[in-house]
Enzyme design. Sequence first.
Site, short mmCIF file in Angstrom:
data_model
loop_
_atom_site.label_atom_id
_atom_site.label_comp_id
_atom_site.label_asym_id
_atom_site.label_seq_id
_atom_site.Cartn_x
_atom_site.Cartn_y
_atom_site.Cartn_z
CE1 TYR A 293 -3.64 2.56 0.37
CE2 TYR A 293 -2.21 3.51 2.04
CZ TYR A 293 -3.30 3.61 1.20
OH TYR A 293 -4.03 4.78 1.16
NE ARG B 34 0.27 12.47 11.20
CZ ARG B 34 0.46 13.26 10.15
NH1 ARG B 34 1.32 14.23 10.20
NH2 ARG B 34 -0.21 13.06 9.05
NE ARG C 209 -9.10 4.82 4.02
CZ ARG C 209 -8.27 5.70 3.52
NH1 ARG C 209 -7.91 6.74 4.25
NH2 ARG C 209 -7.80 5.58 2.32
CG PHE D 293 10.97 18.75 -3.95
CD1 PHE D 293 9.74 19.36 -3.77
CD2 PHE D 293 11.01 17.50 -4.54
CE1 PHE D 293 8.58 18.73 -4.15
CE2 PHE D 293 9.85 16.86 -4.92
CZ PHE D 293 8.63 17.48 -4.73
MG MG Z 1 -5.26 8.38 0.92
#
Ligand code: MG
Length: 453
Positions: A273, A304, A314, A379
């Site tokens: 995921y 977190r 979820r 960045f």
């Molecule tokens: Mg999302």
Amino acid sequence: MKKKQGAYGKIPTHSDSTFIQLLHVNEVYAAWKLLYWSPLNSNLDELLLDGNNEKGADGDGEGNEGGGNEGKEGEAPAGGGEEDAQKKKQSKMEDLSFCNTILTSVSRSFAAVIRQLPLIVLVDVMIFYLVLRALDTIEDDMTFFHKTMMKGEGDATDSSEDITTTTTTTTTANNHHINNNNNNANQAKVSALLSFHKTALTNPDWKLMGCGDGDERRLLEHFPQCHSIFLSLPSESRRIIVDITQRMACGMAEFVTKDLGQGTTDILEYNRYCHFVAGLWIGITKLHLSDQMGLFLQKTNIIRDYLEDYVDGRAFWPMEIWNKYSPNGDLGYFANPTTEEAKNAGLACLDELITDAFELVPDCLAYLSKLQCVEIFRFCAIPQVMAIATLEKCYHNPNVFTGVVKIRKGTSCLLINSAVDLRGVHDIFHWFAMRIMSKAEGFAAAAATEEEV
Ligand code: MG
């Protein structure tokens, strides 16, 4: 990219008080320095200002192959007339300005690091971020598609409802109806995600009303303004954005229909995921190395956001890990704990997940060491140092189980000022790693003493 600044409505936020912040004088100084002395430059402001003095922008959907700033601004259409070109340019500048504003609204920290990028990649990365953020808003909304389904079914239900049925059958029918509605809503979300690259990135008028909250909802409702700038990007940038968006949507769709009430099954699924939703980093550098950087950010957010994700039904904490700590086999065992056992079990599980995320640190540093351009370095580095600070703050912190833990704004400023080169980033990582280690030793010693007693 995992969501949600400004969308923490249901869950309390644990931030340090202003008083505590003021006690950290070095951070107050860092904030002052960042604000007034050496702020992150916004090259976008420059572009917006220049826009008024440049020639018209195109809107023909072909973009410009050459890359660079010219690629984004485009050419005035031949024979379109001075007035026409002027109007198009004006509207393009308005769209660019909208993208700039909405970027700041949905993510203040990302906005800062994106806007200091060199002009040659700035607008491309900004649009990339906004596109993925829009997709993520669809993924994260847990009620929009249910409401849409209900609305669609509402009329039919009104006319077919049989009020003479018994309570039992009504309850069964209701459960069946709720299940059906959930399935339909999930299916609707899956198809919205899977078709996103064809709808949002193909149709210039595409928008979605009422999905998400606040600024993210505004982004979806005004999506044509992002699309307009997307169209003026070089074709190679558009190809990458479409490709990564599609891949990320496929990954998200795979997880929509899974029952995540108890998190992901194992580390493998958890990593899978995180890999999908870290698409931004993969797209930006097109290097597999950076995958680890994306994973590090995703894992930090997931760790977190334990409580909020759990409440939403979820969750992503892998069962392979949390199952070892939850005697009743439920991920919710750690949420708002009332017993000492539940509190300690949650903390031990949290610490193990943070340790797992730390395994990515050497790869992150190796990747950063390869970046030559200082703006691109910053960045990439700034989100990483914010992540490690967040992990340190979350380590063995019971607040993770009662709300959302946030680092101080002053800490963020200090980190932004220091993450200018590899030395600075090394020092930051080292400092937070040492803090976690001393916390771990402290807690272990305390636990040992308790056992002896
Ligand atoms: Mg999302």
